[in-house]
Scaffold this motif. Structure first.
Motif, PDB file in Angstrom:
ATOM      1  N   ASP A  54      16.069  38.460  28.661  1.00  0.00           N
ATOM      2  CA  ASP A  54      17.161  39.048  29.722  1.00  0.00           C
ATOM      3  C   ASP A  54      16.265  40.061  30.566  1.00  0.00           C
ATOM      4  O   ASP A  54      15.395  40.820  30.279  1.00  0.00           O
ATOM      5  CB  ASP A  54      18.354  39.641  28.999  1.00  0.00           C
ATOM      6  N   PRO A  55      16.643  40.112  32.078  1.00  0.00           N
ATOM      7  CA  PRO A  55      15.677  41.174  32.583  1.00  0.00           C
ATOM      8  C   PRO A  55      16.395  42.426  32.537  1.00  0.00           C
ATOM      9  O   PRO A  55      15.606  43.336  33.329  1.00  0.00           O
ATOM     10  CB  PRO A  55      16.001  40.516  34.270  1.00  0.00           C
ATOM     11  N   ASP A  79      12.703  37.195  32.646  1.00  0.00           N
ATOM     12  CA  ASP A  79      13.473  36.055  32.912  1.00  0.00           C
ATOM     13  C   ASP A  79      12.883  34.673  32.533  1.00  0.00           C
ATOM     14  O   ASP A  79      11.745  34.882  32.190  1.00  0.00           O
ATOM     15  CB  ASP A  79      13.695  36.194  34.660  1.00  0.00           C
ATOM     16  N   VAL A 104      17.335  29.695  37.557  1.00  0.00           N
ATOM     17  CA  VAL A 104      17.119  30.382  36.177  1.00  0.00           C
ATOM     18  C   VAL A 104      17.370  28.828  35.106  1.00  0.00           C
ATOM     19  O   VAL A 104      16.608  28.765  34.192  1.00  0.00           O
ATOM     20  CB  VAL A 104      18.067  31.168  36.021  1.00  0.00           C
TER      21      VAL A 104
END
Length: 588
Positions: A381-382, A411, A442
């Motif tokens: 997760d960023p 990411d 993504v």
């Protein structure tokens, strides 16, 4: 009304505590959060008496869901509202709800009684049309409301599920989003040619391979063949049933596929497509465009394609299109659940993209609590803060389960992610990649992380027509799985409630913030802003409590905060104290 007298927690549990005056509701009158309520406040509405086919229910807890964003942004233009003018006919959010029966209409007296606890499954269909609770049917952001045939007998189905007394109110409300998570690992795709359907077999005239169609076409109504060799035509005719209509079309150019689909299926697409000896990524791209809703594309070949194909990610998620495949020559080998798995690989390496968000955390938690779950879980997760919450809340669960939990602040396209996966898999890639971020780029990056025989799950949906690159060679060469799910069923939610009652699932671990009825709109805004890493639950029977993260409870409400669990998680005791101390809203 049966709910009268002096308030107490025991009477609350029984459904006989006094009714509130007024009954507060958060109605939505159009687009934007500012259209929820009146001047930023819930509005008073009457507590209605039930008709013979209705129940008066008390809403005990409501989870707030990010899937409502589209409804908030579109207002009356949301497709599930069917042109409804919200300015005069408002709706009410809150489809993750648990309720208690307060009064029973005469016609329902043999089925329900005062004090029954129910969870509502919101994905309701009437005459084949979605009339979801919290969308078409006003939802749970209210203290008391009526439910009738629109929920209890929609097309003869009751969309309520009994809740065990040992399950807390927040946990019961969260059974709905948890059901969606559970549904992501149950088989939603059709994995055998449709009985009575229309199939399309596409090949190349110079492909003289001897294909064995077995029983795959026996119950098909119509079969269209294009570009196949004479020997393949013969094999198909031997495999079809006595009532199957068969037609042969000359090999078309890719640009001529659409007219065939329009002519043979009225533009709806083929129920089943079998592509023999696929030779280019562009060919697979074009063929995949013509799969019907819940249709299948069977790729049969021995050679890799010349690159990735452009695949509709939205249709994978919402239309349940199934990509199956085999090296051949037995066509049937591609079909069925044994060839096409839908759950995480036991003892494998699973990657969760967007792991720090509320739904990502739930996917990670399910993997950790699964009896035969992965050996290694990597959550990426960023958002560093959200990952810290994930590690703190689920770290002890990972230790107890014997699973290694690794979190990485990155990411899906970050090279460090692939490096980590390669180190832990000896370069093979992840067995499973689950994406909870509704962004096509993504999703495409996440696909690069999986092993040749891995499974890619799109949990967060993008609109139909949103495409991205996928290596479709893996489907027939290595049995890779590309899947997606949307929503849940009654069976999914009942399973979650059973797991919760048995202690094998802990929905409370995902709860991050709570508030009373007045905090309903603030909760929606906080959800949109991503203020909390986990789920937000509103307790409509609590008055005067603002929206608070669980980490804030110890300071604001120390009697409740002291009842939280060792990792600061929500507990039944904290819930009891909340309702016992702050739930005594003014009664009649």
């Amino acid at each position: 009304m049966t709910a009268t007298g002096e308030w107490s927690y025991d009477r609350y549990r029984e459904g006989t505590a006094p009714l509130p005056r007024p009954n507060l509701a958060w109605n939505s009158y159009g687009r934007g959060v500012e259209s929820i309520g009146r001047d930023g406040h819930p509005e008073p509405v009457d507590v209605p008496a039930p008709a013979p086919d209705q129940l008066l229910v008390r809403v005990d807890a409501v989870g707030l869901c990010f899937s409502d964003v589209k409804l908030i942004r579109l207002g009356s233009e949301h497709p599930k509202l069917y042109g409804r003018d919200l300015s005069v006919d408002p709706i009410r959010l809150g489809h993750e709800a648990t309720v208690t029966v307060i009064e029973v209409g005469d016609d329902l007296a043999d089925t329900y009684r005062t004090g029954d606890r129910l969870a509502i499954q919101p994905d309701i269909y009437l005459n084949g049309r979605s009339v979801a609770y919290g969308y078409t049917i006003p939802g749970g952001l209210i203290q008391y409301h009526l439910i009738g045939p629109e929920i209890l007998a929609a097309d003869g189905v009751s969309y309520v599920i009994p809740v065990d007394e040992g399950i807390g109110y927040a946990a019961a409300a969260l059974s709905e989003p948890w059901a969606c998570v559970e549904a992501a690992y149950t088989q939603r795709r059709r994995l055998w040619p449709r009985t009575g359907g229309t199939a399309w077999i596409i090949g190349h005239p110079d492909d003289e391979r001897s294909y064995d169609f077995g029983e795959t076409l026996r119950d098909t109504a119509r079969v269209v063949l294009t570009g196949v060799s004479p020997s393949t035509v013969t094999a198909v005719l031997k495999a079809t049933g006595p009532r199957t209509e068969t037609s042969v079309v000359d090999a078309p150019e890719l640009a001529e596929y659409s007219p065939i689909v329009d002519r043979e299926t009225d533009g709806e697409g083929f129920d089943d497509i079998i592509l023999l000896d696929p030779r280019s990524a562009s060919e697979v791209t074009e063929v995949a465009r013509h799969i019907a809703f819940r249709g299948t594309l069977n790729l049969v070949g021995e050679r890799p394609l010349d690159g990735p194909s452009s695949i509709d990610f939205g249709r994978l998620h919402y239309d349940y299109t199934a990509f199956v495949g085999t090296r051949g020559p037995k066509i049937a080998a591609a079909y069925g659940e044994q060839r096409n798995r839908c759950d995480l690989r036991p003892g494998g390496l699973a990657v969760f993209v967007g792991a720090g968000g509320p739904m990502g955390q739930m996917h990670v938690q399910r993997a950790l609590e699964k009896a035969d779950g992965p050996a290694v879980i990597i959550g990426i997760d960023p958002d560093r803060a959200r990952l810290d919450v994930l590690a703190e809340s689920l770290g002890p669960l990972a230790e107890r389960s014997g699973c290694e939990l690794i979190v990485l602040n990155a990411d899906a396209s970050d090279p460090s992610v692939r490096d980590l996966i390669d180190r832990r898999s000896d370069g093979a890639g992840a067995d499973d990649v689950v994406v909870t971020v509704p962004v096509a780029s993504v999703m495409a990056s996440a696909a690069q992380l999986m092993s040749p025989d891995g499974m890619l799950v799109f949990f967060a949906g993008v609109a139909n027509g949103t495409t991205g690159p996928l290596d479709m060679s893996r489907v027939y060469l290595s049995s890779a799985q590309y899947t997606g799910t949307s929503g849940s069923t009654l069976d999914d939610q009942a399973l979650v409630l059973d797991k919760t009652a048995q202690g094998s699932l802990s929905p409370d671990l995902n709860l991050a913030a709570v508030g009373g009825i007045e905090a309903g709109r603030d909760g929606v805004q906080a959800m949109l802003d991503g203020r909390f890493a986990g789920k937000i639950v509103i307790f409509p029977q609590v008055a005067g409590m603002p929206l608070l993260g669980l980490d804030e409870l110890a300071d604001k409400y120390p009697d409740i905060g002291s009842a939280l669990g060792p990792q600061g998680q929500w507990t039944s005791e904290a819930e009891r104290r909340l309702l016992e101390t702050y739930g005594a809203v003014e009664g009649s």
